[in-house]
Design a protein around this motif. Structure first.
Motif, PDB file in Angstrom:
ATOM      1  N   GLU A 176      47.578 -16.172  41.233  1.00  0.00           N
ATOM      2  CA  GLU A 176      48.923 -16.189  41.786  1.00  0.00           C
ATOM      3  C   GLU A 176      49.256 -17.611  42.194  1.00  0.00           C
ATOM      4  O   GLU A 176      48.508 -18.254  42.936  1.00  0.00           O
ATOM      5  CB  GLU A 176      48.963 -15.255  43.004  1.00  0.00           C
ATOM      6  CG  GLU A 176      50.353 -14.984  43.500  1.00  0.00           C
ATOM      7  CD  GLU A 176      50.335 -14.186  44.808  1.00  0.00           C
ATOM      8  OE1 GLU A 176      49.435 -13.312  44.960  1.00  0.00           O
ATOM      9  OE2 GLU A 176      51.179 -14.462  45.651  1.00  0.00           O
ATOM     10  N   GLU A 225      54.650 -26.687  41.051  1.00  0.00           N
ATOM     11  CA  GLU A 225      55.210 -26.408  39.732  1.00  0.00           C
ATOM     12  C   GLU A 225      54.438 -27.096  38.614  1.00  0.00           C
ATOM     13  O   GLU A 225      53.627 -27.990  38.853  1.00  0.00           O
ATOM     14  CB  GLU A 225      56.672 -26.842  39.693  1.00  0.00           C
ATOM     15  CG  GLU A 225      56.874 -28.321  39.999  1.00  0.00           C
ATOM     16  CD  GLU A 225      58.361 -28.690  39.948  1.00  0.00           C
ATOM     17  OE1 GLU A 225      58.792 -29.160  38.875  1.00  0.00           O
ATOM     18  OE2 GLU A 225      59.059 -28.517  40.965  1.00  0.00           O
ATOM     19  N   THR A 276      55.370 -28.354  34.514  1.00  0.00           N
ATOM     20  CA  THR A 276      56.339 -28.395  33.412  1.00  0.00           C
ATOM     21  C   THR A 276      55.716 -29.056  32.184  1.00  0.00           C
ATOM     22  O   THR A 276      54.871 -29.938  32.305  1.00  0.00           O
ATOM     23  CB  THR A 276      57.611 -29.187  33.804  1.00  0.00           C
ATOM     24  OG1 THR A 276      57.215 -30.503  34.208  1.00  0.00           O
ATOM     25  CG2 THR A 276      58.362 -28.504  34.935  1.00  0.00           C
ATOM     26  N   ASP A 328      59.719 -25.543  32.677  1.00  0.00           N
ATOM     27  CA  ASP A 328      58.828 -24.823  33.575  1.00  0.00           C
ATOM     28  C   ASP A 328      57.970 -23.855  32.752  1.00  0.00           C
ATOM     29  O   ASP A 328      58.499 -22.942  32.124  1.00  0.00           O
ATOM     30  CB  ASP A 328      59.690 -24.050  34.588  1.00  0.00           C
ATOM     31  CG  ASP A 328      58.843 -23.208  35.528  1.00  0.00           C
ATOM     32  OD1 ASP A 328      57.597 -23.345  35.497  1.00  0.00           O
ATOM     33  OD2 ASP A 328      59.428 -22.417  36.287  1.00  0.00           O
ATOM     34  N   LEU A 332      55.300 -22.109  34.020  1.00  0.00           N
ATOM     35  CA  LEU A 332      54.627 -21.078  34.819  1.00  0.00           C
ATOM     36  C   LEU A 332      55.300 -19.711  34.705  1.00  0.00           C
ATOM     37  O   LEU A 332      54.674 -18.690  34.931  1.00  0.00           O
ATOM     38  CB  LEU A 332      54.532 -21.502  36.284  1.00  0.00           C
ATOM     39  CG  LEU A 332      53.661 -22.742  36.521  1.00  0.00           C
ATOM     40  CD1 LEU A 332      53.651 -23.122  37.987  1.00  0.00           C
ATOM     41  CD2 LEU A 332      52.236 -22.530  36.016  1.00  0.00           C
ATOM     42  N   GLU A 333      56.562 -19.706  34.333  1.00  0.00           N
ATOM     43  CA  GLU A 333      57.275 -18.436  34.180  1.00  0.00           C
ATOM     44  C   GLU A 333      57.125 -17.842  32.772  1.00  0.00           C
ATOM     45  O   GLU A 333      57.533 -16.730  32.517  1.00  0.00           O
ATOM     46  CB  GLU A 333      58.772 -18.628  34.494  1.00  0.00           C
ATOM     47  CG  GLU A 333      59.087 -18.824  35.974  1.00  0.00           C
ATOM     48  CD  GLU A 333      58.588 -17.660  36.836  1.00  0.00           C
ATOM     49  OE1 GLU A 333      58.824 -16.497  36.452  1.00  0.00           O
ATOM     50  OE2 GLU A 333      57.926 -17.920  37.862  1.00  0.00           O
ATOM     51  N   GLU A 382      55.403 -16.441  29.175  1.00  0.00           N
ATOM     52  CA  GLU A 382      54.264 -15.654  28.700  1.00  0.00           C
ATOM     53  C   GLU A 382      53.271 -16.622  28.035  1.00  0.00           C
ATOM     54  O   GLU A 382      53.678 -17.678  27.542  1.00  0.00           O
ATOM     55  CB  GLU A 382      54.731 -14.635  27.647  1.00  0.00           C
ATOM     56  CG  GLU A 382      55.704 -13.588  28.163  1.00  0.00           C
ATOM     57  CD  GLU A 382      55.073 -12.655  29.183  1.00  0.00           C
ATOM     58  OE1 GLU A 382      53.836 -12.474  29.153  1.00  0.00           O
ATOM     59  OE2 GLU A 382      55.812 -12.127  30.026  1.00  0.00           O
TER      60      GLU A 382
END
Ligand SMILES: Nc1ncnc2c1ncn2[C@@H]1O[C@H](COP(=O)(O)OP(=O)(O)OP(=O)(O)O)[C@@H](O)[C@H]1O
Ligand SMILES: [Mg+2]
Lengths: 426, 251
Positions: free
Chosen positions: B56, B61, B63, B68, B70-71, B73
């Motif tokens: 988690e 962040e 990039t 970005d 981390l968001e 798949e």
């Protein structure tokens, strides 16, 4: 011994609704089989052998109605192969749709038409009757007694192309009982393909006698109709240095019970019984296998893989019986399920019973989810989740599919499975 | 290329903070190395960047070329050009190495709106690249990593990297388990991919790999943080003196 009342009533009702075919030469065998059914009674929910699968819809007087699946313009299974095609529609041979039943190295006749004195006389119902001990299989005896159609195939040489039995299901209420007899003579070799859903309810028996040095290869793709039910039996007897290999792919079908009852009677023989099934939702699939080693230095392999999701149920009952003189037996049995969600279940009862001392037998049964490590590895290489899951699913059944000797058929099986998975992803 | 700011990560299952604010920027075309004691969080960083479950992100962040990641798949990160050579490559019984490679190459092409590679072209390219890594045809036919020796698995990772031509390559201890010759092969494989704006983050315990793959920058990671950043000489210092001094200096 009297049957329990419930069983007696159910058996009487079922038998009253059937009439014994005239049958010609097969009549004595049919009468004997009827007597077996009357003595055993039809399977009931209390029977140990039916602990995991409810037999009621298989033994009921009337079949449960089953809608015919419209598959549109999908390419028919095995359709692109050079083969001798024999078509049964709702369990009735269709001369129109079938090829001419002539092929070098074998003879094929219809059970319903075979002449009076026939080679099959010694076989019809014989392997089935042998297979009734030590475990009773009343549905198979019922089949021997009442089968209305089927093929008698005698193989005398190496047959160049496969025989393909194509079963079509057209009526929602069809109830088919087919009985095939295959006799592979010494040195003979044949591949038998089967595909299609056959009927709303299908009871099929295939007796296969493989003589010394002969080979029998069987690949079956049971039809995709969601509501169909089937109880099938393969009874096999193997002579010295003979081979029997059977593989079944089952996708869909509300109820399927596939039994294989094989006896290795000649030394150095090999039998491989394999199956893969893909079940989604209202799906119950039962593989019940009984292999008896009664000769020296024989090999048996049972490989079953079940992919289950949405509450589907898979059953495996597999037994290896090694008789006292069956030294140097090499027995292998594996049954595995891939549970794609927590609602699905796999019930396995692997059994070994060994009376010889010089044997190597191994067995195993596992149930598991998709391998998360493998899934991440594939995704980290850019393979989208759905495709990665499909790859891992096809990989899971690979050990069973690889039992099919012909690699192009393996490929076709994998494509069918991929298409099935694909339809579920869209 | 890759910009990591104050990245904080804990385990999903337990309340254990593993990355405690990692700052790291890898410029296009550069090779950065990360060294650090066992358990300092190097593999965790590589997993979090590639999107593995079980972690988690609690802050910061990351990039890739300004996007970005981390968001995203895992497969989207791969298509965006990120590649991780695993410390422990995974065995996948039943999936052929070739099928795997072709599926991966074509999936990434598709995701980028490029045309799929034809099977003849694919075969040609794969054979050529496998040959330079001394991976024989028989290995290509086997299921992914199944029955591969430790060193063969690592070479297979580099083959995948060569086929996928990512922009940002993270190599997690690709040198461990390699014999001297294999190390040279792997290094040659990496060096062949250097340039064209491609960047590398090389996690290693040993100076030896860095002799072959000359890093521009070396970072030392300890207890979930980058505690020191320097030039190639920093790796030599670690080789001679270990981490104790560096960690003390920090404390
Ligand atoms: N899934 C997990 N469950 C429990 N602990 C974990 C998990 N993942 C990482 N850790 C812990 O986090 C810490 C960092 O692990 P990580 O694998 O990132 O270290 P590393 O720097 O790569 O070490 P090495 O040099 O030994 O490869 C370790 O203490 C490890 O035990
Ligand atoms: Mg590590």
């Amino acid at each position: 011994m009297a049957l329990p009342q419930v069983k007696q009533t159910a058996t009487d009702a079922r038998l009253a609704a059937l009439s014994l075919p005239e049958g010609g030469w097969s009549r004595p065998a049919r009468e004997a089989a009827l007597a077996r059914v009357q003595a055993m009674g039809l399977p009931g929910a209390r029977d140990e052998y039916w602990k995991y699968t409810r037999p009621d819809t298989l033994t009921a007087v009337e079949p449960t109605s089953a809608a015919v699946l419209e598959v549109g313009d999908e390419a028919p299974v095995f359709g692109a192969r050079d083969r001798l095609k024999v078509v049964f529609v709702d369990g009735v041979f269709s001369a129109e749709e079938s090829d001419d039943l002539a092929l070098e190295g074998l003879t094929i006749e219809r059970l319903a038409e075979a002449s009076d004195i026939h080679w099959a006389k010694d076989l019809y119902g014989t392997l089935e009757a042998n297979g009734q001990t030590p475990v009773e299989r009343p549905l198979a005896a019922l089949n021997t007694a009442f089968a209305t159609d089927g093929l008698l195939i005698r193989v005398t040489g190496k047959v160049a192309k496969p025989v393909h039995l194509l079963y079509r299901h057209e009526s929602d209420s069809s109830d088919a009982i087919l009985h095939h007899v295959v006799k592979v003579e010494e040195g003979g070799d044949v591949t038998l393909l089967e595909s299609g859903p056959a009927a709303a309810r299908f009871n099929k028996v295939m007796e296969v006698d493989v003589a010394d040095g002969a080979g029998f290869h069987h690949v079956r793709v049971q039809g995709r109709d969601h509501e169909r039910r089937a109880a099938t039996h393969i009874f096999g007897r193997l002579g010295t240095e003979s081979t029997l290999k059977t593989f079944t792919l089952t996708v869909n079908g509300v109820l399927t019970r596939n039994e294989a009852v094989i006896e290795l009677t000649g030394d150095d023989a090999a039998v491989h019984v394999a199956g893969a099934c893909m079940g989604d939702g209202d799906f119950h699939h039962d593989d019940t296998v009984f292999i008896t080693h009664d000769a020296v230095n024989c090999e048996s392999r049972q490989i079953f893989k079940k992919v289950l999701r949405n509450g589907a149920t898979g059953v495996f009952q597999g037994k290896i019986l090694v008789k006292p003189d069956a030294q140097k037996t090499d027995g292998y049995q594996i049954s595995q399920s891939l549970l794609l969600d927590e609602d699905s279940q796999f019930l396995a009862k692997p059994e070994l019973e060994i009376y010889a001392d010089d044997v190597a037998c191994s067995h195993g049964s596992t149930s598991g989810a998709i391998d998360e490590e493998g899934l991440f590895y594939l995704r980290a290489r850019g393979v989208p989740r759905g495709i990665a899951e499909d790859l891992l699913t096809i990989a899971f059944i690979a050990e069973a599919v690889q039992e099919v000797e012909d690699e192009s058929i393996q490929e076709e099986i994998n494509e069918l499975v991929a298409a099935w998975l694909g339809r579920r992803r869209d | 290329m890759l910009e990591i700011k104050n990245l904080q990560v804990k385990l999903e299952e337990e309340d254990k903070q593993i990355l405690k604010g990692v700052d790291l920027t890898v410029e296009p075309g550069k090779v950065h190395a990360i060294m650090g004691p066992n358990g300092s969080g190097k593999s965790t960083l590589s997993y979090v960047l590639s999107g593995k479950d079980g972690y988690e992100v609690t802050g910061g962040e990351a990039t890739l070329e300004g996007e970005d990641i981390l968001e995203m798949e895992p497969e989207e990160r791969a298509a965006a050009g990120l590649f991780l050579a695993f410390q422990y490559p995974v065995e996948i019984p039943g999936v052929g190495n070739m099928t795997f490679l072709r599926t991966a190459v074509n999936a990434q092409r598709k995701a980028r709106g490029q045309e799929e590679m034809s099977s003849t072209e694919f075969l040609k390219v794969v054979r050529e690249k496998a040959k330079s890594l001394k991976i024989d045809a028989e290995m290509l036919k086997r299921p992914v990593n199944v029955g591969f020796s430790g060193g063969e698995k690592k070479r297979n990772e580099i083959l995948q990297m060569a086929m996928l031509e990512p922009k940002m390559c993270i190599l997690d201890e690709t040198d461990s388990g390699l014999d001297v010759d294999a190390m040279k092969l792997v290094a040659d494989g990496v060096n062949a991919l250097r340039g064209e704006g491609r960047s590398f983050l090389v996690i290693t315990h040993y100076q030896r790999l860095l002799d072959h793959i000359k890093p521009d920058v070396v970072h030392i990671m300890s207890n979930g943080r980058i505690i020191k950043t320097g030039g190639p000489e920093l790796a030599l210092e670690v080789e001679h003196n270990g981490y104790a001094d560096l960690i003390e200096e920090q404390a």
